[in-house]
Design an enzyme around this catalytic site. Structure first.
Site, short mmCIF file in Angstrom:
data_model
loop_
_atom_site.label_atom_id
_atom_site.label_comp_id
_atom_site.label_asym_id
_atom_site.label_seq_id
_atom_site.Cartn_x
_atom_site.Cartn_y
_atom_site.Cartn_z
N CYS A 196 -3.85 -0.60 -7.45
CA CYS A 196 -2.70 -0.32 -6.58
C CYS A 196 -1.89 -1.55 -6.24
CB CYS A 196 -3.19 0.35 -5.31
SG CYS A 196 -4.07 1.90 -5.63
N HIS B 160 0.34 -2.48 3.14
CA HIS B 160 -0.22 -1.60 2.11
C HIS B 160 -0.41 -0.20 2.70
CE1 HIS B 160 -2.18 -0.59 -1.60
NE2 HIS B 160 -3.34 -0.33 -1.02
N GLU C 119 -7.07 -3.78 6.99
CA GLU C 119 -5.78 -4.46 6.83
C GLU C 119 -5.25 -4.91 8.19
OE1 GLU C 119 -1.39 -4.00 4.70
OE2 GLU C 119 -2.70 -2.24 4.86
N LYS D 113 4.23 4.37 2.70
CA LYS D 113 3.42 5.46 2.15
C LYS D 113 3.38 6.67 3.07
CE LYS D 113 0.46 2.53 -0.77
NZ LYS D 113 0.98 1.21 -0.36
N HIS E 112 1.30 7.68 -1.98
CA HIS E 112 0.75 6.51 -2.68
C HIS E 112 0.95 6.68 -4.18
CE1 HIS E 112 -1.42 3.06 -3.68
NE2 HIS E 112 -2.58 3.28 -3.06
N PHE F 91 -8.24 -1.33 -6.07
CA PHE F 91 -9.64 -1.28 -6.49
C PHE F 91 -9.98 -2.53 -7.29
CE2 PHE F 91 -10.37 3.64 -6.57
CZ PHE F 91 -10.31 3.65 -5.19
#
Length: 407
Positions: free
Chosen positions: A161, A301, A312, A331, A336, A395
């Site tokens: 991502c 994010h 985060e 998002k 996403h 990831f």
């Protein structure tokens, strides 16, 4: 030796928020989610997504459509928009000095779903000979290069991502090194496949709000329960500031800093102390010669998953202190888009600087825990400092942070 300043001179956007940069900005400022029931996902445990609506591939691309999967179609249209926005003419530029770097997180699973269906039914002769060239990740960059005559380096970055943000950072380095004069950089993805939705649902990463999909994506909100699948593409035209000024280009922002790191902790879960995130942010700050107090806003994010948003938030508090800059998280509006997310959000950061206004987070009602951020909610907020960072994490613990300033 002085480092070259890198300018953003063009933007192209195809997302659930709209098919141009202007419509994206207008939708983003409304702070309303684009999530809705998705017929592609009918019958699955999670049957909703954020879709790119009104996109007419045939009208945009003509006969090219047959050989392009959705993620390549989005990339091609976004790249054409960006080049036009930058007032560049591919017929006159030095193609060997123009590069293309696009982030893509995975292969096009929709194409493979179809191919495996034919194989499973005992009909290999029905598998399209275009299956591989339609679906492999590098083809988005390859098709953009073919379409626009960009004969410099052309490749795909894949950091889950963070892919789109990584692509922009790598493109910046191609310009700083003198390898290219112009780079088209960004990301593209269509995550709306039944296999993708099933896999993320099995991981319990997706929101389960089937009865209220428009309320499902809610970054940093106390009631968040997972992310919403999205799709789209963003392409930025990057070139050295001196060259942009010499040709009279409209400079929309400067890409001043890039930070990349790896958690080296777990395949899926981020480091519990946010070490990789903190490292990427501080590296971007150092690269730009900025202090934490110089940052006017954070494009987070913000996936809307319980664990990731909490980590985060804690990392941002560690970097910026108890009074961090205002935080937005797109998002909530567009879902996403995986490999495209970092590029789309980088483009939104540029638009935030251009309009001197921070768009709100959709569905945000309140936050819990110790690490409370200054979340922009309900309506846009004036931007008081012309500097912002865009954060992307993926990831594998791969992190990328971009720092932009107003020109």
């Amino acid at each position: 030796m002085l480092r070259r300043e890198i300018a953003v001179t063009g933007l192209g956007l195809v997302t659930p928020a709209g098919l141009t940069a202007e419509t994206n900005w207008a939708t983003l400022c409304q702070g309303r989610s684009m999530a809705a029931t998705d017929p592609v996902l009918e019958g699955l445990p999670v049957d909703f997504s954020c879709q790119v609506r009104g996109f007419d591939a045939e009208a945009e691309l003509g006969r090219l459509t047959r050989r392009l999967d959705d993620f390549s179609q989005f990339a091609l249209v976004a790249a054409r928009q960006a080049v036009a926005d930058a007032a560049l003419d591919p017929c006159t530029w030095r193609g060997e000095r123009v590069g293309v770097v696009l982030g893509v997180a995975g292969t096009s699973l929709s194409t493979y779903d179809n191919a495996f269906h034919h194989l499973g039914a005992g009909h290999p002769e029905r598998v399209s000979p275009l299956t591989v060239p339609r679906s492999i990740p590098n083809m988005a960059a390859g098709e953009v290069a073919i379409d626009l005559g960009a004969r410099g380096p052309s490749f795909t970055t894949s950091t889950a991502c963070a892919s789109g943000a990584t692509a922009i950072g790598v493109a910046r380095d191609l310009l700083r090194s003198g390898t290219c004069d112009i780079v088209l950089a960004g990301g593209t993805e269509s995550a709306r496949s039944r296999m993708t939705a099933t896999c993320f649902a099995r991981m319990r990463a997706l929101s389960r709000r089937r009865d209220q999909p428009a309320l499902a994506s809610r970054p940093f909100d106390t009631a968040r329960d997972g992310f919403v699948l999205g799709e789209g593409a963003a392409v930025l035209v990057l070139e050295p500031l001196t060259a942009a000024r010499a040709r009279g280009a409209h400079v929309q922002a400067l890409l001043r800093g890039y930070g990349a790191s790896t958690d080296a902790h777990h395949p899926i879960s981020p480091h519990p102390e946010g070490r990789g995130v903190i490292q990427a942010i501080t590296t971007a700050l150092d690269d730009a010669g900025c202090r934490p107090q110089d940052i006017g806003h954070v494009n987070a994010h913000g996936t809307s998953t319980p664990t990731n948003d909490a980590l985060e938030a804690a990392a941002l508090i560690r970097v910026f202190g108890s009074q961090p800059p205002p935080v937005t998280a797109p998002k909530g509006v567009i879902g996403h888009s995986l490999g495209a997310a970092g590029a789309i959000e980088a483009a939104y950061t540029v638009l935030t600087l251009r309009h001197a206004s921070i768009p709100p987070v959709a569905n945000f009602e309140g936050q819990g825990g110790e690490n409370k951020l200054d979340i922009v909610a309900d309506r846009p907020r004036p931007l008081t400092t012309g500097t912002g960072i865009s954060c992307s994490f993926g990831f594998g613990g791969q992190n990328a942070v971009l720092l932009f300033t107003a020109p």
